[in-house]
Motif scaffolding. Structure first.
Motif, mmCIF file in Angstrom:
data_model
loop_
_atom_site.group_PDB
_atom_site.id
_atom_site.type_symbol
_atom_site.label_atom_id
_atom_site.label_comp_id
_atom_site.label_asym_id
_atom_site.label_seq_id
_atom_site.Cartn_x
_atom_site.Cartn_y
_atom_site.Cartn_z
ATOM 1 N N ARG A 85 0.831 -1.191 0.000
ATOM 2 C CA ARG A 85 0.000 0.000 0.000
ATOM 3 C C ARG A 85 0.874 1.252 0.000
ATOM 4 O O ARG A 85 1.544 1.559 0.978
ATOM 5 C CB ARG A 85 -0.928 0.014 1.221
ATOM 6 N N ASP A 86 0.818 2.008 -1.104
ATOM 7 C CA ASP A 86 1.619 3.225 -1.183
ATOM 8 C C ASP A 86 1.136 4.280 -0.201
ATOM 9 O O ASP A 86 1.924 5.104 0.273
ATOM 10 C CB ASP A 86 1.577 3.786 -2.601
ATOM 11 N N TRP A 87 -0.161 4.279 0.119
ATOM 12 C CA TRP A 87 -0.664 5.316 1.022
ATOM 13 C C TRP A 87 -0.097 5.143 2.434
ATOM 14 O O TRP A 87 0.045 6.121 3.174
ATOM 15 C CB TRP A 87 -2.194 5.314 1.058
ATOM 16 N N ILE A 88 0.255 3.896 2.795
ATOM 17 C CA ILE A 88 0.896 3.688 4.103
ATOM 18 C C ILE A 88 2.293 4.297 4.096
ATOM 19 O O ILE A 88 2.745 4.896 5.086
ATOM 20 C CB ILE A 88 0.956 2.182 4.430
ATOM 21 N N ILE A 89 2.993 4.142 2.975
ATOM 22 C CA ILE A 89 4.326 4.737 2.865
ATOM 23 C C ILE A 89 4.244 6.253 2.999
ATOM 24 O O ILE A 89 5.066 6.888 3.656
ATOM 25 C CB ILE A 89 4.971 4.347 1.519
ATOM 26 N N ARG A 90 3.212 6.850 2.408
ATOM 27 C CA ARG A 90 3.104 8.306 2.424
ATOM 28 C C ARG A 90 2.715 8.846 3.803
ATOM 29 O O ARG A 90 2.776 10.065 4.036
ATOM 30 C CB ARG A 90 2.097 8.760 1.372
ATOM 31 N N LEU A 91 2.322 7.972 4.716
ATOM 32 C CA LEU A 91 2.027 8.425 6.076
ATOM 33 C C LEU A 91 3.283 8.843 6.838
ATOM 34 O O LEU A 91 3.212 9.586 7.812
ATOM 35 C CB LEU A 91 1.308 7.313 6.852
ATOM 36 N N ARG A 92 4.404 8.302 6.439
ATOM 37 C CA ARG A 92 5.730 8.615 6.998
ATOM 38 C C ARG A 92 5.982 7.975 8.368
ATOM 39 O O ARG A 92 7.127 7.660 8.686
ATOM 40 C CB ARG A 92 5.956 10.131 7.103
ATOM 41 N N PHE A 93 4.958 7.813 9.190
ATOM 42 C CA PHE A 93 5.198 7.281 10.535
ATOM 43 C C PHE A 93 5.866 5.914 10.502
ATOM 44 O O PHE A 93 6.860 5.687 11.227
ATOM 45 C CB PHE A 93 3.890 7.224 11.326
ATOM 46 N N PRO A 94 5.398 4.942 9.688
ATOM 47 C CA PRO A 94 6.104 3.652 9.636
ATOM 48 C C PRO A 94 7.546 3.791 9.149
ATOM 49 O O PRO A 94 8.432 3.042 9.569
ATOM 50 C CB PRO A 94 5.257 2.821 8.654
ATOM 51 N N LEU A 95 7.779 4.772 8.265
ATOM 52 C CA LEU A 95 9.132 4.977 7.768
ATOM 53 C C LEU A 95 10.057 5.476 8.880
ATOM 54 O O LEU A 95 11.223 5.078 8.961
ATOM 55 C CB LEU A 95 9.118 5.981 6.615
ATOM 56 N N TRP A 96 9.544 6.347 9.744
ATOM 57 C CA TRP A 96 10.336 6.809 10.878
ATOM 58 C C TRP A 96 10.656 5.659 11.826
ATOM 59 O O TRP A 96 11.743 5.618 12.412
ATOM 60 C CB TRP A 96 9.596 7.922 11.620
ATOM 61 N N LEU A 97 9.736 4.732 11.996
ATOM 62 C CA LEU A 97 10.002 3.569 12.842
ATOM 63 C C LEU A 97 11.178 2.762 12.298
ATOM 64 O O LEU A 97 12.046 2.316 13.057
ATOM 65 C CB LEU A 97 8.754 2.688 12.935
ATOM 66 N N ILE A 98 11.188 2.562 10.991
ATOM 67 C CA ILE A 98 12.286 1.809 10.370
ATOM 68 C C ILE A 98 13.603 2.545 10.561
ATOM 69 O O ILE A 98 14.635 1.951 10.913
ATOM 70 C CB ILE A 98 11.996 1.584 8.877
ATOM 71 N N LEU A 99 13.579 3.856 10.339
ATOM 72 C CA LEU A 99 14.802 4.649 10.451
ATOM 73 C C LEU A 99 15.346 4.640 11.874
ATOM 74 O O LEU A 99 16.555 4.476 12.096
ATOM 75 C CB LEU A 99 14.507 6.078 10.005
ATOM 76 N N LEU A 100 14.465 4.777 12.856
ATOM 77 C CA LEU A 100 14.909 4.811 14.249
ATOM 78 C C LEU A 100 15.353 3.433 14.749
ATOM 79 O O LEU A 100 16.118 3.344 15.713
ATOM 80 C CB LEU A 100 13.783 5.347 15.140
ATOM 81 N N ALA A 101 14.874 2.370 14.102
ATOM 82 C CA ALA A 101 15.251 1.012 14.521
ATOM 83 C C ALA A 101 16.584 0.571 13.956
ATOM 84 O O ALA A 101 17.087 -0.503 14.330
ATOM 85 C CB ALA A 101 14.166 0.017 14.095
ATOM 86 N N LEU A 102 17.200 1.366 13.079
ATOM 87 C CA LEU A 102 18.439 0.948 12.421
ATOM 88 C C LEU A 102 19.561 0.589 13.397
ATOM 89 O O LEU A 102 20.272 -0.394 13.176
ATOM 90 C CB LEU A 102 18.906 2.037 11.451
#
Length: 416
Positions: free
Chosen positions: A305-322
């Motif tokens: 789902r591209d709209w989930i990507i555009r929410l940004r919040f899940p992306l920040w979770l991935i970035l902070l979990a690095l």
């Protein structure tokens, strides 16, 4: 100042920093092989751009990782002459094979791959990358063979106070090897997957023009990380049985451990044969991080789902979990290495007998020098990785076609 403590701190510093380079190398090269293979099979230029972009980050990490490995080899020879003298005939065999694989085969394949863009056929160029990957895994395997022998000495006999190899096959069937190697490889894939997903997430958060390209690499990274964390957990928990059978003192003081301590006391004299508490503390935190990273499975809807990507919040979770897989890697190394103390070779060579007979000031000087050098290499690596990762995949330097020459071609001189 205690010379032994300084030597152990130096070993911990050099191997920890070098190990971080190793897991990035193993993880990225596996993903890189997949992307370039997809390009050769499909001809889709998207896969070529991804291979060039991630290949550039891989090369940076590899080159600086080789430098840290050379530094680590120096501290082996300088600080642990007792180890080389007593068990070098056994321990040195897999290390010699690893050196041939890593510093000759792997480096040769990688150099030909780097300079072979647009000069070699696609199939030959891809075969070189496969060679890089296979020799990287072979290098990791032989390192784990050597390390597993220190954890559980097998296939040797002591003659004239020196250990001699009597059964090479026993090194390859060491109970301490199989699950540990699987654990290291799956941890490297987890690191590589999380690194790819985090860098891709950062570009998607910034809304870079290459949305479709980084969406693809985000999906690759997430799938790799999700599969890898399952393997990490499986191999990790499976090791408890194998470790308990060959190192009874590592996780407790049961009857078998007490009998072994009594045997050591009679052989080496009274002493504290229990491993430091630090080993189990590191193990506990590593398990917590491993369980937490299992939540990466919950992020897999980002694949569809591209709209989930555009929410940004899940992306920040991935970035902070690095940072989490990197911390877990170091904690796992601490649990494995510190847990066999006070032995360099478990039950065979005490750590205090393996250290070189040098003074504390000399050891402190080398500790400071090596730490500064390795710290500089690590910081340089991450600065370069961040800088090149931020540039995006528009036109990576690696694999860039040669610029056409504006000068007219000169006729070749006649030989006869």
């Amino acid at each position: 100042m205690d010379t032994l403590l300084l030597a152990r701190l130096q070993f911990a510093t050099t191997t920890s920093i070098h190990f971080l380079f190793v897991v990035v190398t193993l993880g990225l090269v596996t993903l890189l092989v997949g992307m370039q293979t997809a390009w050769v099979l499909t001809g889709n230029p998207k896969w070529e751009r991804l291979a060039r972009y991630w290949g550039q980050l891989y090369v940076i990490n590899y080159v600086l990782g080789i430098a840290t490995g050379i530094v680590m080899e120096f501290q082996f020879g300088l600080n642990w002459s007792g180890l080389s003298r007593y068990v070098g005939n056994v321990f040195g065999a897999p290390l010699a094979i690893e050196t041939l694989v890593a510093f000759f085969l792997e480096s040769t394949f990688l150099g030909m791959w780097i300079f072979g863009w647009h000069r070699l056929r696609k199939g030959v160029h891809l075969a070189l990358l496969w060679g890089v990957a296979l020799t990287a895994y072979a290098s990791a395997f032989w390192i784990m063979v050597a390390n597993s022998w220190l954890q559980n000495p097998v296939g040797y006999e002591v003659r004239d106070g020196i250990a001699h190899l009597t059964d090479f096959g026993a090194l390859l069937t060491n109970p301490s090897l199989g699950m540990a190697f699987g654990h290291v490889v799956s941890a490297a894939l987890l690191v590589g997957g999380m690194l790819m997903a985090a860098v891709s997430a950062w570009h998607l958060i910034r809304r870079t023009p290459d949305f479709l390209l980084f969406r693809t690499s985000l999906r690759i990274g997430l799938v790799t990380a999700a599969l890898a964390i399952t393997l990490v957990q499986g191999f990790g928990f499976a090791q408890f049985g194998a470790v308990g059978s060959v190192q009874p003192t590592k996780f407790g003081q049961g009857p078998e451990a007490q009998a072994l301590v009594a045997e050591w006391t009679a052989r080496f004299g009274p002493g504290d044969y229990a491993p430091p508490v630090l080993a189990n503390v590191g193990l506990g935190f590593m398990i917590l991080i491993g369980l937490a990273l299992g939540c990466v499975w919950l992020l897999l809807p980002l694949l569809f789902r591209d709209w989930i990507i555009r929410l940004r919040f899940p992306l920040w979770l991935i970035l902070l979990a690095l940072p989490l897989p990197f911390v877990a890697v170091i904690l796992g190394w601490i649990a494995r290495e510190v847990g066999r103390q006070p032995w360099v070779a478990y039950g065979l060579l005490p750590t205090e007998q393996a250290v070189s007979p040098v003074g504390a000031p000399v050891m402190l000087t080398s500790l400071i020098g090596f730490s500064l050098l390795l710290g500089t290499l690590a910081v340089t690596n991450w600065v370069l990785l961040a800088r090149h990762a931020a540039r995006g995949a528009a036109d990576p330097a690696l694999g860039r076609p040669p610029a056409p020459s504006s000068e007219p071609a000169r006729p070749e001189p006649a030989l006869f």
